[in-house]
Design an enzyme around this catalytic site. Sequence first.
Site, PDB file in Angstrom:
ATOM      1  N   PRO A   2      91.182  36.141 113.033  1.00 46.43           N
ATOM      2  CA  PRO A   2      92.366  35.413 113.511  1.00 46.43           C
ATOM      3  C   PRO A   2      92.016  34.370 114.568  1.00 46.43           C
ATOM      4  O   PRO A   2      91.556  34.705 115.643  1.00 46.43           O
ATOM      5  CB  PRO A   2      93.240  36.521 114.105  1.00 46.43           C
ATOM      6  CG  PRO A   2      92.698  37.790 113.561  1.00 46.43           C
ATOM      7  CD  PRO A   2      91.244  37.551 113.341  1.00 46.43           C
ATOM      8  N   GLU A   3      92.173  33.128 114.219  1.00 46.42           N
ATOM      9  CA  GLU A   3      92.133  32.046 115.199  1.00 46.42           C
ATOM     10  C   GLU A   3      93.563  31.535 115.287  1.00 46.42           C
ATOM     11  O   GLU A   3      94.491  32.201 114.819  1.00 46.42           O
ATOM     12  CB  GLU A   3      91.158  30.945 114.748  1.00 46.42           C
ATOM     13  CG  GLU A   3      89.721  31.474 114.609  1.00 46.42           C
ATOM     14  CD  GLU A   3      88.704  30.412 114.228  1.00 46.42           C
ATOM     15  OE1 GLU A   3      88.906  29.244 114.609  1.00 46.42           O
ATOM     16  OE2 GLU A   3      87.723  30.736 113.558  1.00 46.42           O
ATOM     17  N   HIS A  91      93.064  53.117 110.968  1.00 50.06           N
ATOM     18  CA  HIS A  91      93.024  52.078 112.001  1.00 50.06           C
ATOM     19  C   HIS A  91      94.395  51.496 112.340  1.00 50.06           C
ATOM     20  O   HIS A  91      94.466  50.473 113.003  1.00 50.06           O
ATOM     21  CB  HIS A  91      92.062  50.941 111.621  1.00 50.06           C
ATOM     22  CG  HIS A  91      90.667  51.407 111.367  1.00 50.06           C
ATOM     23  ND1 HIS A  91      89.974  52.191 112.265  1.00 50.06           N
ATOM     24  CD2 HIS A  91      89.835  51.231 110.308  1.00 50.06           C
ATOM     25  CE1 HIS A  91      88.773  52.457 111.771  1.00 50.06           C
ATOM     26  NE2 HIS A  91      88.673  51.895 110.586  1.00 50.06           N
ATOM     27  N   ARG A 110      88.157  47.016 114.277  1.00 51.98           N
ATOM     28  CA  ARG A 110      87.093  46.811 115.258  1.00 51.98           C
ATOM     29  C   ARG A 110      87.551  46.882 116.707  1.00 51.98           C
ATOM     30  O   ARG A 110      86.755  46.755 117.621  1.00 51.98           O
ATOM     31  CB  ARG A 110      86.380  45.485 114.971  1.00 51.98           C
ATOM     32  CG  ARG A 110      85.529  45.627 113.735  1.00 51.98           C
ATOM     33  CD  ARG A 110      84.951  44.345 113.248  1.00 51.98           C
ATOM     34  NE  ARG A 110      84.988  44.348 111.793  1.00 51.98           N
ATOM     35  CZ  ARG A 110      84.483  43.412 111.023  1.00 51.98           C
ATOM     36  NH1 ARG A 110      83.904  42.389 111.566  1.00 51.98           N
ATOM     37  NH2 ARG A 110      84.564  43.504 109.735  1.00 51.98           N
ATOM     38  N   ARG A 152      79.293  17.679 131.405  1.00 46.87           N
ATOM     39  CA  ARG A 152      79.013  18.992 130.812  1.00 46.87           C
ATOM     40  C   ARG A 152      77.826  18.915 129.879  1.00 46.87           C
ATOM     41  O   ARG A 152      77.752  18.050 129.011  1.00 46.87           O
ATOM     42  CB  ARG A 152      80.243  19.494 130.061  1.00 46.87           C
ATOM     43  CG  ARG A 152      81.451  19.681 130.956  1.00 46.87           C
ATOM     44  CD  ARG A 152      81.074  20.514 132.190  1.00 46.87           C
ATOM     45  NE  ARG A 152      82.254  21.081 132.784  1.00 46.87           N
ATOM     46  CZ  ARG A 152      82.723  22.282 132.450  1.00 46.87           C
ATOM     47  NH1 ARG A 152      82.085  23.013 131.572  1.00 46.87           N
ATOM     48  NH2 ARG A 152      83.805  22.740 133.000  1.00 46.87           N
TER      49      ARG A 152
END
Length: 271
Positions: A2-3, A91, A110, A152
């Site tokens: 999931p993003e 789960h 997880r 950066r």
Amino acid sequence: MPELPEVETTRRGLLDAMTTQRIESVRIHDRRLRWPIEADLETQLTGARVERLERRAKYLLVVTDRGTLIVHLGMSGSLRVVPDVLARRLHDHVEIALDSGRTVRFNDPRRFGSLHWVTGDPLAHPLLATLGPEPLSEDFDGAHLYRSSRGRKVPAKVFIMNAAHVVGVGNIYASESLFHAGVRPTKSAGKLTQAECQRLAAEIKRVLSDAIEVGGTTLRDYVDPDGNPGYFRQRLFVYDRAGKACRRCHTPISQRIIGQRSTYWCPICQR
DNA sequence: CCCGATTCCTGTAGGC
DNA sequence: TGCCTACAGGAATCGG
């Protein structure tokens, strides 16, 4: 994994099932997540009425009349809407029963996900307070990217995955956005030109928007609240395509670990 | 402040 | 076929 597009797809998929619903009961089967589920979550949630669902970065916010449930899906978390009678699965950590007779289940093999309960402004929560701009908002553009990246030294890919600069860009969409912008993932962020920052910001927006439109990316186990996969995988140009022909120039796609994450790019299309 | 490395966890793919 | 190891990754946290 999931993003932002997968979290947004999850939010949209839950809207009809959860909005205006009262939470009848909460069953917690396994408190072990990224952080243990707080002891009083069950008490706080039970009886609350869901007012709306929002998203900030990769966090889903279930706003109720009593407080807000902050959900993070980690890398294997999912929220599913199921009939009350459906048997619990491996789960499943939490079940939230609604007065419609349906149940929302949080499943996370997880355990990188998390659940937090807050009263008051959820954006003030320590996890959300220091987040950078939303990529799909006007606050994020080429000028912002250019300004914030000056000086950066980290690779551009690492930079755009840092939520302090822009949120929601995970490993898949970072590689994809850099490809479409024609920027090498290894290029030092501070050396990005204004033109490159413009292209990169634009492609981040476009890639994320396109992914949302088709329900996100399913690589292995991501599914939306109705159990459907996302179809953006078919539109990936570089991610998970090491050695395969570039979809634009047919050169084999390169892969290397950058910033402790697998990174993919085309050695020709990306300078 | 900046940056690189480590950590959490389980399912799965690949090697032998 | 079966065992073992490597790998996947979001993001907090730590050490330099």
